[in-house]
Design a protein around this motif. Structure first.
Motif, PDB file in Angstrom:
ATOM      1  N   HIS A  62       0.995  -1.149  -0.432  1.00 43.87           N
ATOM      2  CA  HIS A  62       0.004  -0.540   0.019  1.00 43.87           C
ATOM      3  C   HIS A  62       1.063   1.564   0.038  1.00 43.87           C
ATOM      4  N   THR A  63       0.230   2.253   0.030  1.00 38.81           N
ATOM      5  CA  THR A  63       0.636   4.036   0.276  1.00 38.81           C
ATOM      6  C   THR A  63       0.037   4.766   0.645  1.00 38.81           C
ATOM      7  N   THR A  64       0.617   5.986   1.402  1.00 37.81           N
ATOM      8  CA  THR A  64       0.119   7.209   2.235  1.00 37.81           C
ATOM      9  C   THR A  64       1.177   8.587   1.053  1.00 37.81           C
ATOM     10  N   PHE A  65       0.027   9.185   1.534  1.00 33.60           N
ATOM     11  CA  PHE A  65       0.914  10.527   1.294  1.00 33.60           C
ATOM     12  C   PHE A  65       1.577  11.393   2.380  1.00 33.60           C
ATOM     13  N   TRP A 103       4.059  10.793  -1.829  1.00 36.16           N
ATOM     14  CA  TRP A 103       3.883   9.718  -0.691  1.00 36.16           C
ATOM     15  C   TRP A 103       5.340   8.017  -1.393  1.00 36.16           C
ATOM     16  N   HIS A 104       4.634   7.373  -0.248  1.00 37.14           N
ATOM     17  CA  HIS A 104       5.788   5.913   0.334  1.00 37.14           C
ATOM     18  C   HIS A 104       4.975   5.034   0.533  1.00 37.14           C
ATOM     19  N   HIS A 105       5.346   4.015   0.562  1.00 37.32           N
ATOM     20  CA  HIS A 105       4.822   2.585   1.182  1.00 37.32           C
ATOM     21  C   HIS A 105       5.080   1.994   2.337  1.00 37.32           C
ATOM     22  N   ASN A 106       5.324   2.370   3.017  1.00 32.74           N
ATOM     23  CA  ASN A 106       5.252   2.581   4.422  1.00 32.74           C
ATOM     24  C   ASN A 106       5.716   3.744   5.182  1.00 32.74           C
ATOM     25  N   ASP A 107       4.985   3.917   6.274  1.00 36.36           N
ATOM     26  CA  ASP A 107       5.444   5.611   7.055  1.00 36.36           C
ATOM     27  C   ASP A 107       6.148   4.714   8.284  1.00 36.36           C
ATOM     28  N   PRO A 108       7.171   5.276   8.887  1.00 39.05           N
ATOM     29  CA  PRO A 108       8.120   5.945   8.379  1.00 39.05           C
ATOM     30  C   PRO A 108       8.226   5.259   7.099  1.00 39.05           C
ATOM     31  N   ALA A 109       9.080   5.766   6.056  1.00 42.91           N
ATOM     32  CA  ALA A 109       9.821   5.217   5.136  1.00 42.91           C
ATOM     33  C   ALA A 109      11.061   4.455   4.860  1.00 42.91           C
ATOM     34  N   THR A 110      10.798   3.576   4.322  1.00 46.52           N
ATOM     35  CA  THR A 110      11.509   2.496   4.350  1.00 46.52           C
ATOM     36  C   THR A 110      12.370   2.055   2.638  1.00 46.52           C
ATOM     37  N   PRO A 120       7.499   3.518  -3.853  1.00 44.43           N
ATOM     38  CA  PRO A 120       6.326   3.711  -3.288  1.00 44.43           C
ATOM     39  C   PRO A 120       4.660   2.557  -2.958  1.00 44.43           C
ATOM     40  N   ILE A 121       4.429   2.183  -4.110  1.00 41.56           N
ATOM     41  CA  ILE A 121       3.470   0.989  -4.353  1.00 41.56           C
ATOM     42  C   ILE A 121       3.694  -0.171  -5.152  1.00 41.56           C
ATOM     43  N   ALA A 122       3.270  -1.158  -4.987  1.00 39.74           N
ATOM     44  CA  ALA A 122       3.156  -2.235  -5.793  1.00 39.74           C
ATOM     45  C   ALA A 122       3.026  -1.574  -7.426  1.00 39.74           C
ATOM     46  N   ALA A 123       3.896  -2.548  -7.574  1.00 41.91           N
ATOM     47  CA  ALA A 123       3.441  -2.478  -9.405  1.00 41.91           C
ATOM     48  C   ALA A 123       2.458  -2.621 -10.270  1.00 41.91           C
ATOM     49  N   ALA A 125       7.288   6.239 -11.419  1.00 38.28           N
ATOM     50  CA  ALA A 125       8.066   5.874 -12.520  1.00 38.28           C
ATOM     51  C   ALA A 125       9.145   7.295 -12.235  1.00 38.28           C
ATOM     52  N   ASN A 126       8.214   8.293 -10.989  1.00 29.42           N
ATOM     53  CA  ASN A 126       8.279   9.421 -10.327  1.00 29.42           C
ATOM     54  C   ASN A 126       8.999   8.818  -8.551  1.00 29.42           C
ATOM     55  N   LYS A 127       8.977   8.185  -8.746  1.00 24.54           N
ATOM     56  CA  LYS A 127       9.599   7.334  -7.175  1.00 24.54           C
ATOM     57  C   LYS A 127       8.429   8.141  -5.963  1.00 24.54           C
ATOM     58  N   GLY A 128       7.456   8.149  -6.352  1.00 28.23           N
ATOM     59  CA  GLY A 128       6.121   8.222  -5.540  1.00 28.23           C
ATOM     60  C   GLY A 128       5.661   9.992  -5.180  1.00 28.23           C
ATOM     61  N   LEU A 129       6.227  10.548  -6.378  1.00 27.75           N
ATOM     62  CA  LEU A 129       6.007  12.001  -6.328  1.00 27.75           C
ATOM     63  C   LEU A 129       4.706  12.096  -7.105  1.00 27.75           C
ATOM     64  N   ILE A 130       3.593  13.039  -7.037  1.00 26.59           N
ATOM     65  CA  ILE A 130       3.050  13.832  -8.211  1.00 26.59           C
ATOM     66  C   ILE A 130       2.811  15.102  -8.412  1.00 26.59           C
ATOM     67  N   THR A 131       2.638  15.260  -8.559  1.00 25.15           N
ATOM     68  CA  THR A 131       3.007  16.964  -9.361  1.00 25.15           C
ATOM     69  C   THR A 131       2.308  17.916  -9.965  1.00 25.15           C
ATOM     70  N   VAL A 132       1.683  18.587  -9.981  1.00 20.90           N
ATOM     71  CA  VAL A 132       0.028  19.638 -10.573  1.00 20.90           C
ATOM     72  C   VAL A 132       0.699  20.881 -10.379  1.00 20.90           C
ATOM     73  N   ASP A 133      -0.276  21.689 -11.268  1.00 19.80           N
ATOM     74  CA  ASP A 133      -0.113  23.153 -11.194  1.00 19.80           C
ATOM     75  C   ASP A 133      -2.029  23.487 -10.389  1.00 19.80           C
ATOM     76  N   LEU A 134      -1.705  24.428  -9.579  1.00 20.19           N
ATOM     77  CA  LEU A 134      -2.503  24.780  -8.347  1.00 20.19           C
ATOM     78  C   LEU A 134      -3.042  25.683 -10.332  1.00 20.19           C
ATOM     79  N   PRO A 135      -4.512  26.125  -9.943  1.00 18.58           N
ATOM     80  CA  PRO A 135      -5.333  26.901 -10.830  1.00 18.58           C
ATOM     81  C   PRO A 135      -5.076  28.479  -9.935  1.00 18.58           C
ATOM     82  N   ASN A 136      -5.729  29.363 -10.702  1.00 15.36           N
ATOM     83  CA  ASN A 136      -4.832  31.014 -10.139  1.00 15.36           C
ATOM     84  C   ASN A 136      -5.893  31.204  -9.165  1.00 15.36           C
ATOM     85  N   LEU A 137      -5.944  30.322  -8.027  1.00 20.15           N
ATOM     86  CA  LEU A 137      -6.261  30.964  -6.696  1.00 20.15           C
ATOM     87  C   LEU A 137      -6.374  31.777  -6.491  1.00 20.15           C
TER      88      LEU A 137
END
Length: 326
Positions: free
Chosen positions: A18-21, A79-86, A94-97, A139-151
């Motif tokens: 599994h995985t956690t943010f 994100w990482h598979h375990n908390d704390p990350a190992t 960061p999660i099973a394929a 492939a990004n080692k558990g990193l999700i990157t997005v652009d915020l709207p012009n909030l």
């Protein structure tokens, strides 16, 4: 017997993969484990009941921390598979394929505490060219990157989420993973979130096309479940217009002005001058008395001559005289 044991071990590994943010990444810098992140009470376990309160923030509690991020800029979720990350030696980091599926990101005003129909989807990624969003995530080692709207500036909750579809061929088999973080949006953005959003305990059903789905049948298309991405976020940082832009009505070409016809009045015949007098009988030579006129004569002589030769009345003579404008 050995085959049975291997199968049980494989299933156990799947269940534990599994995985956690765990942290924000701003400007390429990790902000620290659990800083401004609501630590889930559910650990790294998946949620299978789409109506569970855990669908809101995975049981996380609000913290006193916030990360600042400028409107319209990029924000990362580690994100990482375990908390704390190992990370070292963890083949499921960061999660099973096997946990293929989509990734979504939602946002809400912080003062709502995420309760009710307050969440707006600002990002989603599913299946494209045979590649799942989770494949990119790994492939990004558990990193999700997005652009915020012009909030507009303010305090927000932000909620990344992914779905593991490896058991989703059976109703209730899809595995949901989510977590909430606390951000302060800065800058001069002007986009306001829609007044009506989605309640995360009602966003999905167990039979939605994107929830009840078989990833093993060679699928090439996939319908991401939940609401559509907000149009204020569909083009990255572009804000949603508060009111539809009105297209100006076509302007008719200016009518060509037709000149008002000029009434041409035929000129009045010029009044004859003394040198352009009406034809008169050619005078005979003489002294200017009787029926003849002298070569040079006065108007009185002409009138007298008319009376004599034409028998005209004095009034007719005068009319002839007026023809000379005298």
């Amino acid at each position: 017997m050995m085959k049975t044991a291997a199968f049980v071990l494989a299933v156990a590994n799947l269940a534990a993969a599994h995985t956690t943010f765990q942290s924000f990444v701003i400007g390429g810098k990790d902000q620290g484990q659990h800083f401004a992140v609501q630590t889930p009470s559910n650990g790294n376990n998946p949620i299978k009941d789409v109506t569970s309160p855990l669908m809101v923030c995975n049981g996380g509690k609000a913290t006193a921390d916030q990360v600042e991020v400028a409107a319209g800029s990029s924000i990362g979720f580690q994100w990482h598979h375990n908390d704390p990350a190992t990370v070292s030696g963890d083949s499921d980091e960061p999660i099973a394929a096997s946990h293929k599926g989509p990734i979504m990101v939602y946002i809400a005003k912080a003062d709502t505490k995420g309760e009710g129909a307050v969440w707006t989807k600002i990002f989603e990624d599913g299946l494209s060219g045979g590649k799942w969003a989770v494949d990119t995530f790994i492939a990004n080692k558990g990193l999700i990157t997005v652009d915020l709207p012009n909030l507009e500036a303010g305090d927000y909750l932000i909620r990344p989420e992914m779905i593991g579809l490896h058991e989703a061929n059976n109703a209730g088999g899809a595995q949901f993973y989510n977590g909430c973080g606390q951000i302060k949006v800065t800058g001069s953005g002007s986009a306001s979130l829609p007044a009506s959003g989605v309640d995360m305990t009602k966003a999905y059903s167990a039979t939605d096309k994107g929830v009840l789905f078989n990833i093993y049948n060679g699928a090439t298309t996939y319908e991401i479940p939940g609401p559509k991405v907000w149009d204020g976020a569909s083009s990255g940082s572009a804000p949603a217009p508060s009111t539809p832009t009105k297209t100006a009505a076509p302007v008719a070409p200016a009518a060509s002005k037709t000149a008002t016809p000029t009434t041409i009045t035929s000129p009045k015949p010029a009044t004859p001058t003394a040198t352009e007098a009406a034809p008169v009988p050619a005078p005979s030579s003489g002294s200017g008395s009787g029926s003849t006129l002298p070569e040079s004569f006065t108007i009185e002589q002409f009138i007298s001559w008319l009376k004599t030769t034409a028998g005209s009345s004095a009034s007719k003579a005068r009319r002839h005289a007026r023809a000379f404008n005298l």
